[in-house]
Structures are given as C-alpha cells and as structure tokens.
Design a protein around this motif. Sequence first.
Motif, PDB file in Angstrom:
ATOM      1  N   SER A 259       0.679  -1.130  -0.059  1.00 24.79           N
ATOM      2  CA  SER A 259      -0.113  -0.039   0.196  1.00 24.79           C
ATOM      3  C   SER A 259       0.885   1.193  -0.139  1.00 24.79           C
ATOM      4  O   SER A 259       1.817   1.245   0.888  1.00 24.79           O
ATOM      5  CB  SER A 259      -0.813   0.066   1.260  1.00 24.79           C
TER       6      SER A 259
ATOM      7  N   TYR B  49       0.034   4.033   1.402  1.00 22.97           N
ATOM      8  CA  TYR B  49       0.156   4.524   2.610  1.00 22.97           C
ATOM      9  C   TYR B  49       0.579   3.422   3.844  1.00 22.97           C
ATOM     10  O   TYR B  49       0.525   4.045   4.961  1.00 22.97           O
ATOM     11  CB  TYR B  49      -1.222   5.050   2.920  1.00 22.97           C
TER      12      TYR B  49
ATOM     13  N   ALA C  95       2.592   5.548   6.499  1.00 20.25           N
ATOM     14  CA  ALA C  95       2.036   6.734   6.640  1.00 20.25           C
ATOM     15  C   ALA C  95       1.480   7.328   8.085  1.00 20.25           C
ATOM     16  O   ALA C  95       0.637   6.618   8.576  1.00 20.25           O
ATOM     17  CB  ALA C  95       1.289   7.264   5.497  1.00 20.25           C
TER      18      ALA C  95
ATOM     19  N   ASP D 100      -2.112  12.035   7.647  1.00 24.05           N
ATOM     20  CA  ASP D 100      -1.452  12.507   6.326  1.00 24.05           C
ATOM     21  C   ASP D 100      -2.332  11.639   4.960  1.00 24.05           C
ATOM     22  O   ASP D 100      -1.979  12.020   3.948  1.00 24.05           O
ATOM     23  CB  ASP D 100       0.034  12.183   6.185  1.00 24.05           C
ATOM     24  N   VAL D 101      -3.075  10.891   5.551  1.00 22.51           N
ATOM     25  CA  VAL D 101      -3.940  10.182   4.360  1.00 22.51           C
ATOM     26  C   VAL D 101      -5.049  10.738   4.023  1.00 22.51           C
ATOM     27  O   VAL D 101      -5.860  11.065   5.066  1.00 22.51           O
ATOM     28  CB  VAL D 101      -4.225   8.643   5.081  1.00 22.51           C
TER      29      VAL D 101
ATOM     30  N   LEU E 156      -6.125   2.866  -0.677  1.00 22.65           N
ATOM     31  CA  LEU E 156      -5.277   2.146   0.237  1.00 22.65           C
ATOM     32  C   LEU E 156      -4.695   1.047  -0.557  1.00 22.65           C
ATOM     33  O   LEU E 156      -3.489   0.366  -0.010  1.00 22.65           O
ATOM     34  CB  LEU E 156      -6.099   1.723   1.561  1.00 22.65           C
TER      35      LEU E 156
END
Length: 234
Positions: A158, A160, A163, A167-168, A216
Amino acid sequence: MRVVIAGAGSVGRSIARELLRNGHHVLLIDRDADAERVAKVPDASWLQADACEIDSLSEAGLADCDVVVAATGDDKVNLVLSLLAKTEFGVPRTVARVNNPKNEWMFDEAWGVDVAVSTPRLMTALVEEAVSVGDLVRIFEFQQGKAMMVEMTLPVGSPYAGARVGDVPFPGNTVLTGIIREGHPIAPSRDDALEPLDELLFITTPEVEADLESLLSPGQRHKRETDDEDDDDL
C-alpha cells in the motif's frame, strides 16, 4: 427499554436472553409458544399469536414498546410486521432479520425497517475479513445502507503503509474508527502510523467505498456482484 420480538426460534430466543441479561423487558410473540418453548426463556413475557395481525400486536402493547425485532424465519412476515409497527403503532425503532439475501433490497424505510440484519451477509463478511488482504470488506450497514462499517487488512504494498493517519487523504464521509494490530485494538490518532497488515475499521458510505479501496490498495479492487432485485423469493 421494552422490546417486542416476533419469532421465538433459536434466533429470537437468543436475542431475548441477551436483552434480559442487560436488564431490558422482553415480550416474545410466536404462534407456537407452547409450554416447552416458553420454558426455554422463562424470564420473558410470552404471547401466542400471529405477529401479522393488528389485534395481536395491540394485545402485545406495541404502542408502548421502544423496539420491535422481526426475527422470524419468513421474510414476508418480517416485512409486514415492520410496516405495521411503524405505520399503525409508531414504534421508534424496528430491526428486521433478512433470511434470503435476494430480498435485502426490500428491507428499507418504505417497509418500516430501520435496521436490516442479514445473517448470510454477515457470515460472508466474516469469512472475507479472515482471509482477505487489500480488499475492502463490508461488515455492517446502518440505516438502510446510508452508512456502513467496512474493514481492510492493509497490504504490504500500500502507498500509505508507514504513513501517519493525519496524512492520509481519506475520502469524504469516511472515518477511521479503529486499528487492530497483532490482535490488539488501537484508537487511532492523527499521529499514529499505519503499518502493513493492520486491520483498519472504517465508517463510510457506499458512494466512496470504491475510492477508499483504491486509495489504500490501488489495483486490487474486485467487481462486486449484487443480486438481481427482481429475482426474489418472496
């Protein structure tokens, strides 16, 4: 809280026992409410009657109850009871059991259903949740599908993974409500990091479901088949 449950099979009796343990008042309506069946939930009140007859529902005191649960094994009965509970008795909340997934589309506010619970759908979701990585799995739908709980096991690839939650860029109407990591639940904050193979729990809406999955787990989305609304067994 006073709850009336129609259908005293294994499902209805199990619901009654849980509610009684939580201190609620329960009345079970069943056409076959004989002594043997009553003895299985002795702390509940019982009424031997047809849950689709207005006179029976009046006798059950639906006008004074907080919730009606239509838990019979017949979708037609559950729909009719929900409609009567709303239109004739003004019950604040109705919960209806869906036995055949092909009939789910009918269990909405037009038939007086506030919450529809599909046992086959829930079992399918639990199976998918246990084995799927990178696919968004529907766990539960609220208020006729206007909002739903979904789950995804974050894939290693992914964009993210690693992360910060803050910040997503999650789609609108989407809330990350929980993270399960190595079997332990986490209440996510903006500063928590998402890790590969985290189980992510969201409240979202059907309109942005595809966007959330693509965000995602890009490239992993599978076409979701739906039952033909005209092909029902009612």
